[in-house]
Design an enzyme around this catalytic site. Sequence first.
Site, PDB file in Angstrom:
ATOM      1  N   MET A  24      56.389  -4.610  56.007  1.00 46.79           N
ATOM      2  CA  MET A  24      55.882  -5.851  55.438  1.00 46.79           C
ATOM      3  C   MET A  24      54.962  -6.562  56.427  1.00 46.79           C
ATOM      4  O   MET A  24      55.276  -6.689  57.616  1.00 46.79           O
ATOM      5  CB  MET A  24      57.042  -6.778  55.055  1.00 46.79           C
ATOM      6  CG  MET A  24      57.896  -6.254  53.905  1.00 46.79           C
ATOM      7  SD  MET A  24      56.969  -6.036  52.375  1.00 46.79           S
ATOM      8  CE  MET A  24      56.573  -7.747  51.971  1.00 46.79           C
ATOM      9  N   GLN A  75      55.606   1.771  47.862  1.00 51.49           N
ATOM     10  CA  GLN A  75      57.030   1.429  47.853  1.00 51.49           C
ATOM     11  C   GLN A  75      57.274   0.233  46.947  1.00 51.49           C
ATOM     12  O   GLN A  75      56.625  -0.810  47.083  1.00 51.49           O
ATOM     13  CB  GLN A  75      57.552   1.103  49.248  1.00 51.49           C
ATOM     14  CG  GLN A  75      59.071   0.890  49.227  1.00 51.49           C
ATOM     15  CD  GLN A  75      59.663   0.521  50.571  1.00 51.49           C
ATOM     16  OE1 GLN A  75      59.411  -0.561  51.084  1.00 51.49           O
ATOM     17  NE2 GLN A  75      60.463   1.428  51.124  1.00 51.49           N
ATOM     18  N   CYS A 105      65.759  -2.741  52.877  1.00 50.80           N
ATOM     19  CA  CYS A 105      65.352  -4.021  53.474  1.00 50.80           C
ATOM     20  C   CYS A 105      66.497  -5.026  53.427  1.00 50.80           C
ATOM     21  O   CYS A 105      67.101  -5.237  52.373  1.00 50.80           O
ATOM     22  CB  CYS A 105      64.141  -4.576  52.736  1.00 50.80           C
ATOM     23  SG  CYS A 105      63.550  -6.141  53.427  1.00 50.80           S
ATOM     24  N   LYS A 144      64.139   5.227  50.015  1.00 51.93           N
ATOM     25  CA  LYS A 144      64.361   4.941  51.434  1.00 51.93           C
ATOM     26  C   LYS A 144      65.565   4.010  51.522  1.00 51.93           C
ATOM     27  O   LYS A 144      65.580   2.937  50.918  1.00 51.93           O
ATOM     28  CB  LYS A 144      63.135   4.288  52.069  1.00 51.93           C
ATOM     29  CG  LYS A 144      63.285   4.054  53.580  1.00 51.93           C
ATOM     30  CD  LYS A 144      61.952   3.618  54.194  1.00 51.93           C
ATOM     31  CE  LYS A 144      62.071   3.516  55.719  1.00 51.93           C
ATOM     32  NZ  LYS A 144      62.806   2.331  56.167  1.00 51.93           N
ATOM     33  N   HIS A 176      66.936   5.361  57.080  1.00 57.40           N
ATOM     34  CA  HIS A 176      66.888   4.580  58.318  1.00 57.40           C
ATOM     35  C   HIS A 176      68.286   4.668  58.922  1.00 57.40           C
ATOM     36  O   HIS A 176      69.248   4.184  58.342  1.00 57.40           O
ATOM     37  CB  HIS A 176      66.517   3.128  58.005  1.00 57.40           C
ATOM     38  CG  HIS A 176      66.362   2.270  59.223  1.00 57.40           C
ATOM     39  ND1 HIS A 176      65.628   1.104  59.209  1.00 57.40           N
ATOM     40  CD2 HIS A 176      66.837   2.395  60.490  1.00 57.40           C
ATOM     41  CE1 HIS A 176      65.667   0.554  60.417  1.00 57.40           C
ATOM     42  NE2 HIS A 176      66.405   1.317  61.201  1.00 57.40           N
ATOM     43  N   ASN A 216      64.369   7.930  59.955  1.00 60.69           N
ATOM     44  CA  ASN A 216      63.593   6.768  60.391  1.00 60.69           C
ATOM     45  C   ASN A 216      64.465   5.926  61.320  1.00 60.69           C
ATOM     46  O   ASN A 216      65.679   5.922  61.211  1.00 60.69           O
ATOM     47  CB  ASN A 216      63.167   5.962  59.149  1.00 60.69           C
ATOM     48  CG  ASN A 216      62.550   4.616  59.478  1.00 60.69           C
ATOM     49  OD1 ASN A 216      62.987   3.595  58.963  1.00 60.69           O
ATOM     50  ND2 ASN A 216      61.544   4.607  60.311  1.00 60.69           N
ATOM     51  N   GLY A 217      63.801   5.229  62.238  1.00 59.12           N
ATOM     52  CA  GLY A 217      64.512   4.297  63.100  1.00 59.12           C
ATOM     53  C   GLY A 217      64.389   4.628  64.575  1.00 59.12           C
ATOM     54  O   GLY A 217      64.956   5.619  65.029  1.00 59.12           O
ATOM     55  N   GLY A 218      63.625   3.835  65.313  1.00 59.35           N
ATOM     56  CA  GLY A 218      63.582   3.948  66.768  1.00 59.35           C
ATOM     57  C   GLY A 218      62.846   5.151  67.320  1.00 59.35           C
ATOM     58  O   GLY A 218      62.951   5.438  68.513  1.00 59.35           O
TER      59      GLY A 218
END
Length: 360
Positions: A24, A75, A105, A144, A176, A216-218
């Site tokens: 976003m 998305q 989210c 997701k 995620h 996903n993530g980091g």
Amino acid sequence: MERSEKTKTTSQLRARRVTVAPMMEWTDRFCRAFHRSLSRDTLLYTEMVASAAVIHGDRERLLGFRDLEHPLACQLGGSDPVELAEAARIVEDFGYDEVNINVGCPSDRVQSGRFGACLMREPGLVGECVAAMKDAVSIPVTVKCRIGVDDQDPEPALDAVADAVVAADVDALWVHARKAWLKGLSPKENRDIPPLDYDRVYRLKQRLPDLFIGINGGITDLDEAETHLARVDGVMLGRAAYHDPWVLARADTRFLGAQDDPAADRFAAVEAFRPFLHEELSKGVRANQVMRHMLGLFHGMPGARAWRRRLTVDAVKPGAGMEVLDAALREIACVDVETSDRLDKSAPLGQTSATRAAAR
């Protein structure tokens, strides 16, 4: 516009191996166009768009994009299967390559609309949404999600969502690898807390070997991506791709089967983006709207702070134009004109030392 008859292709699946996450206020059309100067083939995502807004709002403003952005996924945020199906049809008619449902989210605004991460508690509803969208469109429908929310046990929570979307014939599941805390943490805090659990995603892939599962993530660079790709099907880069976009510059040849990459160096990426920037400015778009996405291009290099300062301070001034970009480039060039991937101040902007050497 008639609905497309696209189906999944090898190239679409390959593009999913490395993607840039929907973010976003970041992955708008200007950001995506800039990323295309670094990678032709990674799958890019829009910011999340509410399904109701797609149906009732300014569709061109919300969904408009240029052909250069392909492959591109939209998305959607929502929880009404009928509404999501209608929005998905509109997305397909606009020419998107994929449509994705946000089940990750954690923001209060998203929760109030009964979509995003709170849907982890309603796996059956997520499955209904996927099924309705699959009936409505021929482009891939993906999800997701998180590994869980709040006090959920990530083992059954993630399995329940995965099983529901598999039953609905989902085309891919992006995870995620972190829980979402819906109370007590801001969305910003939730990017780092609680800890990541990559092993949970690996276990899901072992249990569902036929489902395309991305992680996903980091993830900060392509070396980390390669490590994950030994265990799952795809890697989604988020903040790393935004704050240090050069991380995308070798993804095409390394992971996506391309014969070459779009940009030999960072300056070449800027030059490739220049025509787009010039055209947008000529339409009245403010310089900072586009240039803000370029701030991290020279991350970690001498002169990067001055580059960012020029683009941040000067691009917001009334009437700011291409001269801001040229001045920012000179901030990098003047640091060390002998370094091979920097500009010679006496050479035209965008001409690298390799180009100069070939001309001698």
